[in-house]
Design a protein around this motif. Sequence first.
Motif, PDB file in Angstrom:
ATOM      1  N   VAL A 183     -15.800  35.347 -10.777  1.00  0.00           N
ATOM      2  CA  VAL A 183     -15.553  35.384 -12.054  1.00  0.00           C
ATOM      3  C   VAL A 183     -16.774  34.256 -12.841  1.00  0.00           C
ATOM      4  O   VAL A 183     -16.832  34.570 -14.169  1.00  0.00           O
ATOM      5  CB  VAL A 183     -14.182  35.367 -12.534  1.00  0.00           C
ATOM      6  N   GLU A 184     -16.742  33.006 -12.487  1.00  0.00           N
ATOM      7  CA  GLU A 184     -17.738  31.863 -12.609  1.00  0.00           C
ATOM      8  C   GLU A 184     -19.590  32.766 -13.275  1.00  0.00           C
ATOM      9  O   GLU A 184     -19.992  32.564 -14.071  1.00  0.00           O
ATOM     10  CB  GLU A 184     -18.006  30.846 -11.739  1.00  0.00           C
ATOM     11  N   LYS A 185     -19.584  33.823 -12.337  1.00  0.00           N
ATOM     12  CA  LYS A 185     -21.171  34.102 -13.106  1.00  0.00           C
ATOM     13  C   LYS A 185     -20.952  35.027 -14.047  1.00  0.00           C
ATOM     14  O   LYS A 185     -21.864  34.730 -14.538  1.00  0.00           O
ATOM     15  CB  LYS A 185     -21.641  35.263 -11.242  1.00  0.00           C
ATOM     16  N   VAL A 186     -19.564  35.322 -14.216  1.00  0.00           N
ATOM     17  CA  VAL A 186     -19.342  36.190 -15.212  1.00  0.00           C
ATOM     18  C   VAL A 186     -18.642  35.798 -16.623  1.00  0.00           C
ATOM     19  O   VAL A 186     -19.672  36.064 -17.314  1.00  0.00           O
ATOM     20  CB  VAL A 186     -18.034  37.640 -15.070  1.00  0.00           C
ATOM     21  N   GLY A 187     -18.554  34.235 -16.448  1.00  0.00           N
ATOM     22  CA  GLY A 187     -18.828  33.498 -17.261  1.00  0.00           C
ATOM     23  C   GLY A 187     -17.823  32.455 -18.157  1.00  0.00           C
ATOM     24  O   GLY A 187     -17.262  31.956 -18.883  1.00  0.00           O
ATOM     25  N   PHE A 188     -16.945  33.108 -16.689  1.00  0.00           N
ATOM     26  CA  PHE A 188     -15.242  32.065 -16.973  1.00  0.00           C
ATOM     27  C   PHE A 188     -15.409  30.839 -16.874  1.00  0.00           C
ATOM     28  O   PHE A 188     -16.563  30.891 -15.918  1.00  0.00           O
ATOM     29  CB  PHE A 188     -14.588  33.414 -16.045  1.00  0.00           C
ATOM     30  N   ARG A 189     -14.886  29.438 -16.973  1.00  0.00           N
ATOM     31  CA  ARG A 189     -15.248  28.697 -16.931  1.00  0.00           C
ATOM     32  C   ARG A 189     -12.984  28.208 -16.431  1.00  0.00           C
ATOM     33  O   ARG A 189     -12.308  28.797 -16.786  1.00  0.00           O
ATOM     34  CB  ARG A 189     -15.085  27.689 -18.207  1.00  0.00           C
ATOM     35  N   LEU A 190     -13.482  27.186 -15.052  1.00  0.00           N
ATOM     36  CA  LEU A 190     -12.405  26.568 -14.610  1.00  0.00           C
ATOM     37  C   LEU A 190     -11.627  25.963 -15.445  1.00  0.00           C
ATOM     38  O   LEU A 190     -12.074  24.628 -15.986  1.00  0.00           O
ATOM     39  CB  LEU A 190     -12.321  26.427 -13.426  1.00  0.00           C
ATOM     40  N   GLU A 191      -9.759  26.435 -16.243  1.00  0.00           N
ATOM     41  CA  GLU A 191      -9.403  25.555 -17.022  1.00  0.00           C
ATOM     42  C   GLU A 191      -7.998  24.554 -16.409  1.00  0.00           C
ATOM     43  O   GLU A 191      -8.204  23.524 -16.784  1.00  0.00           O
ATOM     44  CB  GLU A 191      -9.270  26.253 -18.122  1.00  0.00           C
ATOM     45  N   LEU A 235      -9.760  36.145 -22.949  1.00  0.00           N
ATOM     46  CA  LEU A 235      -9.762  36.158 -21.823  1.00  0.00           C
ATOM     47  C   LEU A 235      -9.171  35.005 -20.523  1.00  0.00           C
ATOM     48  O   LEU A 235      -9.683  34.269 -20.166  1.00  0.00           O
ATOM     49  CB  LEU A 235     -10.767  37.278 -20.978  1.00  0.00           C
ATOM     50  N   ALA A 236      -8.157  35.290 -19.936  1.00  0.00           N
ATOM     51  CA  ALA A 236      -8.226  34.452 -18.433  1.00  0.00           C
ATOM     52  C   ALA A 236      -7.043  35.056 -17.414  1.00  0.00           C
ATOM     53  O   ALA A 236      -7.329  36.232 -17.196  1.00  0.00           O
ATOM     54  CB  ALA A 236      -6.714  33.197 -19.360  1.00  0.00           C
ATOM     55  N   LEU A 237      -7.545  34.378 -16.089  1.00  0.00           N
ATOM     56  CA  LEU A 237      -7.409  34.942 -14.956  1.00  0.00           C
ATOM     57  C   LEU A 237      -6.670  33.823 -13.806  1.00  0.00           C
ATOM     58  O   LEU A 237      -7.607  32.493 -14.348  1.00  0.00           O
ATOM     59  CB  LEU A 237      -8.387  35.759 -14.440  1.00  0.00           C
ATOM     60  N   SER A 238      -6.018  34.095 -12.700  1.00  0.00           N
ATOM     61  CA  SER A 238      -6.156  33.516 -11.953  1.00  0.00           C
ATOM     62  C   SER A 238      -6.029  33.779 -10.583  1.00  0.00           C
ATOM     63  O   SER A 238      -5.730  35.039 -10.345  1.00  0.00           O
ATOM     64  CB  SER A 238      -4.193  32.690 -12.426  1.00  0.00           C
ATOM     65  N   THR A 239      -6.350  32.905  -9.863  1.00  0.00           N
ATOM     66  CA  THR A 239      -6.795  33.361  -8.159  1.00  0.00           C
ATOM     67  C   THR A 239      -6.044  31.471  -7.474  1.00  0.00           C
ATOM     68  O   THR A 239      -5.988  31.258  -8.215  1.00  0.00           O
ATOM     69  CB  THR A 239      -8.311  33.475  -8.280  1.00  0.00           C
ATOM     70  N   MET A 240      -6.102  31.759  -6.137  1.00  0.00           N
ATOM     71  CA  MET A 240      -6.178  31.125  -5.797  1.00  0.00           C
ATOM     72  C   MET A 240      -6.774  30.330  -5.186  1.00  0.00           C
ATOM     73  O   MET A 240      -8.287  31.025  -4.383  1.00  0.00           O
ATOM     74  CB  MET A 240      -5.198  31.327  -4.169  1.00  0.00           C
ATOM     75  N   ALA A 290      -2.890  26.963  -7.750  1.00  0.00           N
ATOM     76  CA  ALA A 290      -3.521  28.914  -8.512  1.00  0.00           C
ATOM     77  C   ALA A 290      -4.786  27.909  -9.559  1.00  0.00           C
ATOM     78  O   ALA A 290      -4.581  26.970 -10.028  1.00  0.00           O
ATOM     79  CB  ALA A 290      -2.658  28.998  -9.216  1.00  0.00           C
ATOM     80  N   LEU A 291      -6.007  27.869  -9.625  1.00  0.00           N
ATOM     81  CA  LEU A 291      -7.178  28.015 -10.652  1.00  0.00           C
ATOM     82  C   LEU A 291      -6.644  29.317 -11.450  1.00  0.00           C
ATOM     83  O   LEU A 291      -6.724  30.312 -11.645  1.00  0.00           O
ATOM     84  CB  LEU A 291      -8.430  28.669  -9.477  1.00  0.00           C
ATOM     85  N   THR A 292      -6.695  28.463 -12.316  1.00  0.00           N
ATOM     86  CA  THR A 292      -6.710  29.392 -14.226  1.00  0.00           C
ATOM     87  C   THR A 292      -8.352  29.059 -14.458  1.00  0.00           C
ATOM     88  O   THR A 292      -8.259  28.511 -14.777  1.00  0.00           O
ATOM     89  CB  THR A 292      -5.356  29.362 -14.596  1.00  0.00           C
ATOM     90  N   TYR A 293      -8.917  30.778 -15.101  1.00  0.00           N
ATOM     91  CA  TYR A 293     -10.138  29.946 -15.505  1.00  0.00           C
ATOM     92  C   TYR A 293     -10.359  31.336 -16.668  1.00  0.00           C
ATOM     93  O   TYR A 293      -8.526  31.971 -17.585  1.00  0.00           O
ATOM     94  CB  TYR A 293     -11.722  31.221 -15.352  1.00  0.00           C
ATOM     95  N   GLY A 294     -10.696  30.808 -17.903  1.00  0.00           N
ATOM     96  CA  GLY A 294     -10.699  31.628 -19.039  1.00  0.00           C
ATOM     97  C   GLY A 294     -12.247  31.389 -19.580  1.00  0.00           C
ATOM     98  O   GLY A 294     -12.716  30.229 -19.869  1.00  0.00           O
ATOM     99  N   MET A 295     -12.448  32.026 -20.670  1.00  0.00           N
ATOM    100  CA  MET A 295     -13.097  32.499 -21.626  1.00  0.00           C
ATOM    101  C   MET A 295     -12.859  33.100 -22.683  1.00  0.00           C
ATOM    102  O   MET A 295     -12.524  33.626 -23.813  1.00  0.00           O
ATOM    103  CB  MET A 295     -14.349  33.954 -20.860  1.00  0.00           C
ATOM    104  N   ARG A 344      -8.132  26.890 -22.827  1.00  0.00           N
ATOM    105  CA  ARG A 344      -8.502  26.773 -24.376  1.00  0.00           C
ATOM    106  C   ARG A 344      -8.206  27.651 -25.486  1.00  0.00           C
ATOM    107  O   ARG A 344      -8.084  28.479 -25.323  1.00  0.00           O
ATOM    108  CB  ARG A 344      -9.919  26.302 -24.619  1.00  0.00           C
ATOM    109  N   GLN A 345      -8.264  27.136 -26.423  1.00  0.00           N
ATOM    110  CA  GLN A 345      -7.780  27.702 -27.599  1.00  0.00           C
ATOM    111  C   GLN A 345      -7.032  29.155 -27.396  1.00  0.00           C
ATOM    112  O   GLN A 345      -6.850  30.121 -28.059  1.00  0.00           O
ATOM    113  CB  GLN A 345      -8.954  27.823 -28.485  1.00  0.00           C
TER     114      GLN A 345
END
Lengths: 211, 203
Positions: free
Chosen positions: B144-152, B129-134, B168-173, A151-152
């Motif tokens: 990371v979900e508890k902190v507010g990152f969303r699976l994208e 901010l983004a991050l990846s994990t497996m 590989a899963l990428t999360y973003g906030m 996103r964005q």
Amino acid sequence: MIEGKLVDLVPFEDDFATYFEQWMNEESWFRARVWERREPHPEDAVKKFIEKMEKNEHGALIGFQTKDGDPIGGVIWDHEWTRVRKVDAILFVGDMRYEGTDEALDGLLMLLRYVFETRGVHRVDAAALAFDEVRIEFYHRAGFSHEGTLRQHVRWDGDYVDLELFGLLEDEWPGYEQITAQLDLQPSGIEPKPKPEKKDEKKNGSGQQPG
Amino acid sequence: MTVLHGLLVDLVPSTAEFGEKMYQFWNNESRMWATMGDYGPISRAQIERIREERAQAVERGYTGVHFMMRARDGQIIGNIGLNWVDYYNRVAYLGSWIGEPDYWSGGHGTDALLLLVEYGLSWLDLRRLALSTMGPNVRAQRNVEKVGFRLEARERQATLVNGAWVDALTYGMLREEWRGRDVLVEELDLRARAEQRYGTGDE
């Protein structure tokens, strides 16, 4: 040269290098290179990019042209990750008359053919800005799956736009012959453009230093 | 030398001492989790070379920002940082690695993550901010979900782990989604967890 149905892959040199000075400064380049900063690419920067890609051990810039030898644009495989046999794939159409044509699609298919059938990759990553419908349509036609949306993620003309992510796995790639037959690629009939003017070239004693 | 103060950990600069720690971390099971499956025996000389290459990368314009994680008891337990800061798009990718398995599941990684997110938004003025994990790293996903990152994004078969292809899963906030460190410290009970482990819940 690797010959395809509508286009051939060729070294990115000669006329391609000449055209690239224009192509690298146009919209389609920035759409293809999604997170690159929007800034002019003077002649030196264009040359440097070509040189960088020539030295790149984990990627390459390859030209693609019509059967008549009319340069269309380039394909890039990059960030090859040896352990997991994965690459990023990028298609850019320099001559915008070919935007959305089957020739341009064939450029992407030829890149996939090369990375799957010659380099033996397991997975290809591709990305598109959310509004780049032509590119997204190409990914779907080439068999990619949409795997998510960052996103964005990319600054674009005063805004931040989503980046769509796509992936294609080796066991999903039917092979170049099969996919081109399925897609029934048709030439666009676009007239080849005139050859670009050559830059000043030394007529004699090339490579010699002046007196 | 503390750059960012937390409850269970402080984020501190890398020192010579970290070379030996890194050797230890890169040779234990933590590496498989941190690198999405890329692990194997590695010598001190190779570690030294990696450290030198990293130092040189900064000179070549590398924009990453890296901290060591020092637990409340003074132990260096891992590292966390922004692997790639893109100031033009105002985006950074986070990476985190706790090399001491004794400190897993204790809240240390979460505490460090809160500090790093706040740092990226408040000091570097990033807007995403983004991050990846497996796929198999369920613990990281929960954190990371508890902190507010969303699976994208879920990139299929993007890495190889013990002979199996995994996603590989990428999360973003986005910055407007960040609820602030203070709120999350309360909500995730980090003060109590620090007290329980170290007898003090003060920063």
